[in-house]
Design a protein around this motif. Structure first.
Motif, mmCIF file in Angstrom:
data_model
loop_
_atom_site.group_PDB
_atom_site.id
_atom_site.type_symbol
_atom_site.label_atom_id
_atom_site.label_comp_id
_atom_site.label_asym_id
_atom_site.label_seq_id
_atom_site.Cartn_x
_atom_site.Cartn_y
_atom_site.Cartn_z
ATOM 1 N N ILE A 163 0.828 -1.203 0.000
ATOM 2 C CA ILE A 163 0.000 0.000 0.000
ATOM 3 C C ILE A 163 0.863 1.254 0.000
ATOM 4 O O ILE A 163 0.483 2.290 -0.553
ATOM 5 C CB ILE A 163 -0.980 0.011 1.199
ATOM 6 N N PHE A 164 2.053 1.154 0.580
ATOM 7 C CA PHE A 164 2.954 2.307 0.605
ATOM 8 C C PHE A 164 3.666 2.513 -0.731
ATOM 9 O O PHE A 164 4.358 3.511 -0.916
ATOM 10 C CB PHE A 164 3.982 2.154 1.730
ATOM 11 N N ASP A 165 3.506 1.573 -1.643
ATOM 12 C CA ASP A 165 4.129 1.674 -2.965
ATOM 13 C C ASP A 165 3.130 2.049 -4.057
ATOM 14 O O ASP A 165 3.512 2.167 -5.227
ATOM 15 C CB ASP A 165 4.776 0.329 -3.343
ATOM 16 N N LEU A 166 1.870 2.222 -3.711
ATOM 17 C CA LEU A 166 0.882 2.494 -4.754
ATOM 18 C C LEU A 166 1.211 3.796 -5.487
ATOM 19 O O LEU A 166 1.473 4.830 -4.861
ATOM 20 C CB LEU A 166 -0.520 2.584 -4.150
ATOM 21 N N PRO A 167 1.219 3.754 -6.814
ATOM 22 C CA PRO A 167 1.610 4.937 -7.590
ATOM 23 C C PRO A 167 0.606 6.082 -7.475
ATOM 24 O O PRO A 167 -0.608 5.865 -7.456
ATOM 25 C CB PRO A 167 1.660 4.397 -9.025
ATOM 26 N N PHE A 168 1.149 7.278 -7.367
ATOM 27 C CA PHE A 168 0.374 8.512 -7.308
ATOM 28 C C PHE A 168 -0.630 8.530 -6.146
ATOM 29 O O PHE A 168 -1.651 9.199 -6.214
ATOM 30 C CB PHE A 168 -0.346 8.776 -8.641
ATOM 31 N N LEU A 169 -0.323 7.810 -5.070
ATOM 32 C CA LEU A 169 -1.188 7.821 -3.889
ATOM 33 C C LEU A 169 -0.778 8.909 -2.899
ATOM 34 O O LEU A 169 -1.629 9.597 -2.336
ATOM 35 C CB LEU A 169 -1.158 6.459 -3.195
ATOM 36 N N PHE A 170 0.528 9.076 -2.697
ATOM 37 C CA PHE A 170 1.009 10.018 -1.685
ATOM 38 C C PHE A 170 1.404 11.351 -2.317
ATOM 39 O O PHE A 170 2.141 11.395 -3.291
ATOM 40 C CB PHE A 170 2.188 9.416 -0.921
ATOM 41 N N ARG A 171 0.930 12.414 -1.727
ATOM 42 C CA ARG A 171 1.188 13.756 -2.259
ATOM 43 C C ARG A 171 2.635 14.179 -2.047
ATOM 44 O O ARG A 171 3.235 14.834 -2.897
ATOM 45 C CB ARG A 171 0.263 14.771 -1.577
ATOM 46 N N ASP A 172 3.184 13.831 -0.886
ATOM 47 C CA ASP A 172 4.542 14.259 -0.533
ATOM 48 C C ASP A 172 5.031 13.423 0.641
ATOM 49 O O ASP A 172 4.337 12.498 1.105
ATOM 50 C CB ASP A 172 4.573 15.754 -0.185
ATOM 51 N N SER A 173 6.215 13.774 1.141
ATOM 52 C CA SER A 173 6.809 13.012 2.240
ATOM 53 C C SER A 173 5.962 13.094 3.507
ATOM 54 O O SER A 173 5.811 12.099 4.237
ATOM 55 C CB SER A 173 8.224 13.529 2.525
ATOM 56 N N VAL A 219 -3.597 -0.195 -11.267
ATOM 57 C CA VAL A 219 -2.802 -0.892 -10.258
ATOM 58 C C VAL A 219 -3.529 -0.855 -8.912
ATOM 59 O O VAL A 219 -3.495 -1.816 -8.140
ATOM 60 C CB VAL A 219 -1.399 -0.273 -10.140
ATOM 61 N N TRP A 220 -4.183 0.271 -8.607
ATOM 62 C CA TRP A 220 -4.945 0.366 -7.361
ATOM 63 C C TRP A 220 -6.005 -0.725 -7.311
ATOM 64 O O TRP A 220 -6.166 -1.400 -6.291
ATOM 65 C CB TRP A 220 -5.631 1.731 -7.256
ATOM 66 N N ALA A 221 -6.754 -0.851 -8.396
ATOM 67 C CA ALA A 221 -7.829 -1.843 -8.433
ATOM 68 C C ALA A 221 -7.271 -3.263 -8.321
ATOM 69 O O ALA A 221 -7.807 -4.110 -7.594
ATOM 70 C CB ALA A 221 -8.635 -1.688 -9.714
ATOM 71 N N THR A 222 -6.179 -3.516 -9.033
ATOM 72 C CA THR A 222 -5.571 -4.850 -9.013
ATOM 73 C C THR A 222 -5.044 -5.208 -7.630
ATOM 74 O O THR A 222 -5.169 -6.344 -7.179
ATOM 75 C CB THR A 222 -4.425 -4.928 -10.032
ATOM 76 N N MET A 223 -4.451 -4.223 -6.940
ATOM 77 C CA MET A 223 -3.793 -4.469 -5.669
ATOM 78 C C MET A 223 -4.703 -4.265 -4.461
ATOM 79 O O MET A 223 -4.295 -4.558 -3.334
ATOM 80 C CB MET A 223 -2.572 -3.563 -5.535
ATOM 81 N N ALA A 224 -5.904 -3.757 -4.673
ATOM 82 C CA ALA A 224 -6.762 -3.375 -3.542
ATOM 83 C C ALA A 224 -6.958 -4.506 -2.538
ATOM 84 O O ALA A 224 -6.784 -4.317 -1.322
ATOM 85 C CB ALA A 224 -8.108 -2.871 -4.054
#
Length: 337
Positions: free
Chosen positions: A115-125, A316-321
């Motif tokens: 979940i911490f690797d999901l692309p374009f999920l986190f705005r910043d550090s 990827v979100w849907a696949t990994m959910a």
């Protein structure tokens, strides 16, 4: 402190007697007393001057202040004890006592960590750290402990950027390219969605794979881009910032089980403080690293067609959910202020 010795290879360490030999033959013990009661063999993939090694110097200093003479941290740099996965496996067996790891590698044992690797999920550090220090992070820590990794703190290696041999700003040209990726199903899925042919290759082998044409491109953080001198083989960096490269500070369960409650608390607190120090080092190092890369001829490119980049990542979100705890958990992270 031992001086004038070369960084050992895994073969010479084993010939000399395993962990005990590391304490004698490795690069100088960066901190600790020669007759400390307990020696920690700490594996670092990078050189002594890099954040990945400096963080352990800081952790050791904090521990020494609180428990004088109790521990000696023998930091073995430059991947002398193996690549990231080899180090983690050694930790599970007890021959390495501590190290850092990317979440991508840890997901080998705890798939939910992706979940911490999901692309374009986190705005910043700050967004990443807020999630890591909350319920989601606590859940991942507990699951990692069950797998033999005691994780007092998460770290942020920085955002991952696209690295290529020729300029690429939009996702279209990735189609058909052979791409080095982290050995993780999520990363395979991500780059396949853009039409690339992903190949899992350890980071310490990436330079040679690019140089010999085994792969054409890869992604990595700015700091590591320069640490591994990858600007020599992939001189173009597209600032996609598609994934925050989360990681962990961890201790090996076999070592942890031998400690008193007081020692565990001190090491945990030192690791938490060290993680903050690491994040600061990485932010400063990114600026220095990119200046160095520019001097060597590297070129930074701004991405175009961002909607296409994001659209390619969303499946990827849907696949990994289901793997990472459900779409509700993903939405919970998105809503963190």
């Amino acid at each position: 402190m031992v001086s004038g010795l070369k960084t050992p290879t895994r073969r010479t360490v084993l010939k000399a007697g395993g962990v005990a030999a590391v304490g004698l033959l490795a690069a100088p013990a960066l901190i600790g007393r020669a007759k400390a009661a307990t020696t920690l063999t700490v594996a670092s993939l990078m050189g002594p001057d890099r954040p990945e090694s400096k963080v352990w110097v800081r952790i050791g200093e904090i521990v020494e202040e609180k428990l004088p003479g109790a521990f000696s941290f023998n930091v073995v740099p430059n991947a002398a004890l193996g690549a990231e996965k080899e180090v983690a496996q050694a930790a599970k067996l007890g021959s390495v006592q501590a190290s850092l790891s990317t979440i991508s590698l840890m997901s080998t044992w705890v798939p939910e960590a992706q979940i911490f690797d999901l692309p374009f999920l986190f705005r910043d550090s700050e967004h990443l750290m807020a999630a890591a220090q909350g319920k989601v992070g606590d859940d991942i820590k507990a699951k990692l402990a069950d797998q033999g990794f005691i994780v007092p703190a998460f770290i942020d290696y920085g955002a991952r950027q696209l690295l290529t041999k020729t300029p690429i700003s939009a996702p279209g040209p990735l189609k058909g390219l052979n791409m080095r990726v982290i050995q993780s199903p999520l990363h395979m899925e991500l780059w396949s969605s853009y039409g690339a042919n992903p190949t899992g290759i350890p980071i310490v082998e990436a330079y040679n794979a690019l140089q010999t044409g085994v792969v054409d491109c890869m992604d990595l953080t700015k700091s590591a881009y320069v640490s591994f001198k990858l600007y020599e083989v992939v001189p173009y960096m597209t600032e996609t910032a598609h994934i925050r490269a989360a990681g962990v500070v961890y201790f090996a369960q076999p070592f942890w089980a031998t400690l008193s409650d007081e020692q565990k608390q001190v090491l945990s607190e030192a690791a938490v403080e060290g993680a903050g120090y690491f994040n600061e080092l990485v932010r400063a190092d990114e600026d220095t690293a990119m200046a160095q890369a520019a001097e060597a001829g590297a070129e930074v490119i701004q991405p175009t067609e961002m909607e296409a980049w994001i659209a390619g990542a969303k499946p990827v979100w849907a696949t990994m959910a289901d793997t990472v705890g459900g779409m509700d958990r993903i939405d919970m992270i998105r809503e963190i202020g």
